[in-house]
Design a protein around this motif. Structure first.
Motif, PDB file in Angstrom:
ATOM      1  N   ALA A 270      40.693  35.908  52.742  1.00 52.84           N
ATOM      2  CA  ALA A 270      39.683  34.986  52.217  1.00 52.84           C
ATOM      3  C   ALA A 270      39.482  35.153  50.715  1.00 52.84           C
ATOM      4  CB  ALA A 270      38.356  35.192  52.947  1.00 52.84           C
ATOM      5  N   THR A 271      39.536  36.387  50.237  1.00 55.26           N
ATOM      6  CA  THR A 271      39.205  36.640  48.834  1.00 55.26           C
ATOM      7  C   THR A 271      40.055  35.841  47.850  1.00 55.26           C
ATOM      8  OG1 THR A 271      38.328  38.842  49.342  1.00 55.26           O
ATOM      9  CG2 THR A 271      39.043  38.435  47.066  1.00 55.26           C
ATOM     10  N   PRO A 272      41.396  35.818  47.978  1.00 57.09           N
ATOM     11  CA  PRO A 272      42.207  35.078  46.988  1.00 57.09           C
ATOM     12  C   PRO A 272      41.877  33.591  46.926  1.00 57.09           C
ATOM     13  CG  PRO A 272      43.595  36.539  48.302  1.00 57.09           C
ATOM     14  CD  PRO A 272      42.246  36.515  48.959  1.00 57.09           C
ATOM     15  N   ARG A 273      41.356  33.029  48.011  1.00 57.75           N
ATOM     16  CA  ARG A 273      41.005  31.599  47.992  1.00 57.75           C
ATOM     17  C   ARG A 273      39.891  31.302  46.993  1.00 57.75           C
ATOM     18  NH1 ARG A 273      41.370  32.018  53.857  1.00 57.75           N
ATOM     19  NH2 ARG A 273      39.092  31.927  54.051  1.00 57.75           N
ATOM     20  N   HIS A 274      39.101  32.317  46.680  1.00 53.39           N
ATOM     21  CA  HIS A 274      37.972  32.117  45.777  1.00 53.39           C
ATOM     22  C   HIS A 274      38.244  32.638  44.366  1.00 53.39           C
ATOM     23  CE1 HIS A 274      35.456  30.795  49.089  1.00 53.39           C
ATOM     24  NE2 HIS A 274      35.810  31.869  49.786  1.00 53.39           N
ATOM     25  N   VAL A 275      39.403  33.235  44.138  1.00 54.02           N
ATOM     26  CA  VAL A 275      39.740  33.771  42.812  1.00 54.02           C
ATOM     27  C   VAL A 275      40.432  32.694  41.994  1.00 54.02           C
ATOM     28  CG1 VAL A 275      41.085  35.490  41.542  1.00 54.02           C
ATOM     29  CG2 VAL A 275      39.911  36.139  43.664  1.00 54.02           C
ATOM     30  N   VAL A 276      39.836  32.351  40.874  1.00 61.00           N
ATOM     31  CA  VAL A 276      40.421  31.319  40.011  1.00 61.00           C
ATOM     32  C   VAL A 276      41.738  31.830  39.430  1.00 61.00           C
ATOM     33  CG1 VAL A 276      40.094  29.958  37.921  1.00 61.00           C
ATOM     34  CG2 VAL A 276      38.161  30.379  39.452  1.00 61.00           C
ATOM     35  N   GLY A 277      42.783  31.035  39.599  1.00 60.17           N
ATOM     36  CA  GLY A 277      44.102  31.445  39.113  1.00 60.17           C
ATOM     37  C   GLY A 277      44.695  32.572  39.912  1.00 60.17           C
ATOM     38  N   GLY A 278      44.229  32.714  41.156  1.00 57.37           N
ATOM     39  CA  GLY A 278      44.671  33.839  41.970  1.00 57.37           C
ATOM     40  C   GLY A 278      46.169  33.928  42.145  1.00 57.37           C
ATOM     41  N   GLU A 279      46.838  32.748  42.148  1.00 59.55           N
ATOM     42  CA  GLU A 279      48.290  32.752  42.327  1.00 59.55           C
ATOM     43  C   GLU A 279      49.024  33.241  41.087  1.00 59.55           C
ATOM     44  OE1 GLU A 279      47.169  28.547  40.992  1.00 59.55           O
ATOM     45  OE2 GLU A 279      46.303  30.224  42.121  1.00 59.55           O
ATOM     46  N   HIS A 280      48.310  33.397  39.978  1.00 60.16           N
ATOM     47  CA  HIS A 280      48.935  33.820  38.727  1.00 60.16           C
ATOM     48  C   HIS A 280      48.575  35.252  38.327  1.00 60.16           C
ATOM     49  CE1 HIS A 280      50.185  29.687  38.119  1.00 60.16           C
ATOM     50  NE2 HIS A 280      48.931  29.294  38.266  1.00 60.16           N
ATOM     51  N   ARG A 281      47.870  35.935  39.188  1.00 69.07           N
ATOM     52  CA  ARG A 281      47.477  37.303  38.853  1.00 69.07           C
ATOM     53  C   ARG A 281      47.865  38.236  39.998  1.00 69.07           C
ATOM     54  NH1 ARG A 281      41.275  36.691  37.594  1.00 69.07           N
ATOM     55  NH2 ARG A 281      41.272  38.966  37.775  1.00 69.07           N
ATOM     56  N   PRO A 282      48.029  39.521  39.713  1.00 73.71           N
ATOM     57  CA  PRO A 282      48.419  40.444  40.780  1.00 73.71           C
ATOM     58  C   PRO A 282      47.379  40.449  41.893  1.00 73.71           C
ATOM     59  CG  PRO A 282      48.613  41.496  38.630  1.00 73.71           C
ATOM     60  CD  PRO A 282      47.893  40.201  38.412  1.00 73.71           C
ATOM     61  N   PRO A 283      47.817  40.511  43.143  1.00 73.65           N
ATOM     62  CA  PRO A 283      46.855  40.575  44.248  1.00 73.65           C
ATOM     63  C   PRO A 283      46.061  41.874  44.190  1.00 73.65           C
ATOM     64  CG  PRO A 283      49.086  40.984  45.041  1.00 73.65           C
ATOM     65  CD  PRO A 283      49.219  40.556  43.608  1.00 73.65           C
ATOM     66  N   VAL A 284      44.804  41.792  44.567  1.00 78.80           N
ATOM     67  CA  VAL A 284      43.940  42.975  44.614  1.00 78.80           C
ATOM     68  C   VAL A 284      43.788  43.381  46.079  1.00 78.80           C
ATOM     69  CG1 VAL A 284      41.709  43.959  44.012  1.00 78.80           C
ATOM     70  CG2 VAL A 284      42.694  42.158  42.587  1.00 78.80           C
ATOM     71  N   PRO A 285      44.321  44.523  46.473  1.00 82.19           N
ATOM     72  CA  PRO A 285      44.224  44.930  47.880  1.00 82.19           C
ATOM     73  C   PRO A 285      42.763  45.079  48.322  1.00 82.19           C
ATOM     74  CG  PRO A 285      45.732  46.357  46.650  1.00 82.19           C
ATOM     75  CD  PRO A 285      45.016  45.526  45.649  1.00 82.19           C
ATOM     76  N   VAL A 286      42.470  44.613  49.518  1.00 83.90           N
ATOM     77  CA  VAL A 286      41.169  44.822  50.155  1.00 83.90           C
ATOM     78  C   VAL A 286      41.411  45.779  51.311  1.00 83.90           C
ATOM     79  CG1 VAL A 286      39.242  43.746  51.374  1.00 83.90           C
ATOM     80  CG2 VAL A 286      40.349  42.536  49.478  1.00 83.90           C
ATOM     81  N   VAL A 287      40.844  46.974  51.226  1.00 86.39           N
ATOM     82  CA  VAL A 287      41.170  48.031  52.185  1.00 86.39           C
ATOM     83  C   VAL A 287      39.904  48.614  52.788  1.00 86.39           C
ATOM     84  CG1 VAL A 287      43.311  48.611  50.962  1.00 86.39           C
ATOM     85  CG2 VAL A 287      41.200  49.826  50.403  1.00 86.39           C
ATOM     86  N   ALA A 288      40.046  49.181  53.974  1.00 87.25           N
ATOM     87  CA  ALA A 288      38.906  49.811  54.660  1.00 87.25           C
ATOM     88  C   ALA A 288      38.660  51.208  54.100  1.00 87.25           C
ATOM     89  CB  ALA A 288      39.181  49.900  56.154  1.00 87.25           C
ATOM     90  N   ALA A 289      37.407  51.539  53.914  1.00 85.90           N
ATOM     91  CA  ALA A 289      37.044  52.892  53.506  1.00 85.90           C
ATOM     92  C   ALA A 289      37.538  53.900  54.545  1.00 85.90           C
ATOM     93  CB  ALA A 289      35.532  53.005  53.342  1.00 85.90           C
ATOM     94  N   GLU A 290      37.911  55.064  54.089  1.00 84.09           N
ATOM     95  CA  GLU A 290      38.432  56.101  54.993  1.00 84.09           C
ATOM     96  C   GLU A 290      37.359  57.074  55.465  1.00 84.09           C
ATOM     97  OE1 GLU A 290      43.105  56.644  53.690  1.00 84.09           O
ATOM     98  OE2 GLU A 290      41.635  58.122  53.028  1.00 84.09           O
ATOM     99  N   LEU A 291      36.286  57.211  54.702  1.00 88.84           N
ATOM    100  CA  LEU A 291      35.306  58.252  54.994  1.00 88.84           C
ATOM    101  C   LEU A 291      34.181  57.772  55.891  1.00 88.84           C
ATOM    102  CD1 LEU A 291      35.211  59.916  51.474  1.00 88.84           C
ATOM    103  CD2 LEU A 291      36.584  60.555  53.468  1.00 88.84           C
ATOM    104  N   GLY A 292      34.250  56.510  56.300  1.00 90.35           N
ATOM    105  CA  GLY A 292      33.351  55.976  57.300  1.00 90.35           C
ATOM    106  C   GLY A 292      31.897  55.965  56.884  1.00 90.35           C
TER     107      GLY A 292
END
Length: 307
Positions: A270-292
């Motif tokens: 969902a996030t890249p759909r809202h990023v202006v120019g998202g197709e022209h910039r490096p993707p930003v990983p969205v990851v789950a926290a490890e420490l809970g």
């Protein structure tokens, strides 16, 4: 200690192994500062008894506006508490050095030092709980802002004509994208006939968070549609963080992380759909926290150790 809107969570940390607390305890949160101090003191005694050792310093992560002197100026998610000198009162009660910071800031430091974002110099962490807490690591350093209040991104207005929040503002991000908001959205979907799997699981009783989590974990198609709707609301706010700060990684924390990729995957899409120019910039990983759920408490302990 992690003092949030519904609970106080406490851990004992060994500085040589911050990922694995030696003991963990929980208690309900009160909106009365004096009772919060009593709760922390009681949990400290329980933890020391559990590990047979004495604490040498205390770190506290607490929800709300915390200045650099350890004063909680305002916490809408803890009963509207104002003017609570957390650090000073706890130092007097515990007889130990106490470091206080915002809970999401503490959780961010934990993930950047010992969790999924270790090795990243530019980190934004979004914790989905009673509200939304956000923290930043920029150029390898925890970012607090001029007064210590950086990271109150849950109060960004995403719909100025939206419902009124408990703060009085209309349409802030956390009204649509917090852990609380996910529960509200799922129950509304069930009431509207869009989530029959929840109705079946509740079997005439009130729909609980357990029913919701179980339906998502089981991959019920109607609930996955609700997850997609919720993930889009989360992604809308994350995109604003990307626009402003250009982080190298987005960490998702809070209780909803237990749902795993069923939730994190849709947020990442969902996030890249809202990023202006998202197709022209490096993707930003969205990851789950490890420490809970213990991340804020771990981070608070690390901050106390650092100082």
């Amino acid at each position: 200690f992690d003092i949030g809107g519904t609970k106080v969570l406490a851990v004992v940390l060994d500085e040589n192994d911050p990922r694995h607390p030696r003991a963990v305890r929980r208690a309900p949160t009160s909106a009365d500062p004096a009772l919060i101090v009593d709760t922390v003191a009681g949990l400290r005694e329980e933890l020391e008894a559990a590990v047979g050792d004495r604490a040498v310093a205390v770190g506290v992560g607490i929800a709300g506006l915390v200045d650099r002197e350890g004063m909680l100026h305002y916490s809408p998610n803890i009963g509207g508490v104002t003017g609570f000198a957390v650090g000073r009162e706890l130092e007097q009660r515990l007889g130990l050095p106490v470091v206080v910071d915002n809970d999401a800031t503490a959780a961010t430091w934990a993930e950047a030092q010992a969790g999924v974002a270790a090795g990243h110099d530019h980190v934004a962490m979004v914790s989905l709980g009673t509200g939304i807490g956000v923290g930043f690591v920029l150029n390898g350093r925890l970012y607090r802002g001029a007064h210590g209040y950086a990271g109150e991104s849950g109060h960004m207005v995403v719909d100025r004509n939206g419902p009124r929040h408990l703060t009085g503002a209309r349409g802030p991000w956390e009204l649509f994208a917090s852990g609380t908001a996910f529960g509200v959205l799922a129950r509304e979907a069930a009431a509207a006939g869009r989530a029959p799997s929840l109705v079946r699981r509740a079997d005439g009783a009130e729909i609980t968070d357990t029913h919701i989590d179980d339906a998502v974990a089981a991959g019920e198609p109607d609930m996955l549609d609700v997850v997609d709707e919720f993930a889009d609301q989360v992604g809308l706010g994350i995109a604003d963080l990307v626009h402003v700060l250009d982080p190298g990684v987005i960490v998702i924390g809070g209780g909803l992380v237990c749902l795993g990729d069923a939730l994190i995957g849709p947020m990442g899409r969902a996030t890249p759909r809202h990023v202006v120019g998202g197709e022209h910039r490096p993707p930003v990983p969205v990851v789950a926290a490890e420490l809970g759920a213990e991340a804020a408490a771990i981070g608070a302990a690390l901050l106390a150790d650092d100082r």
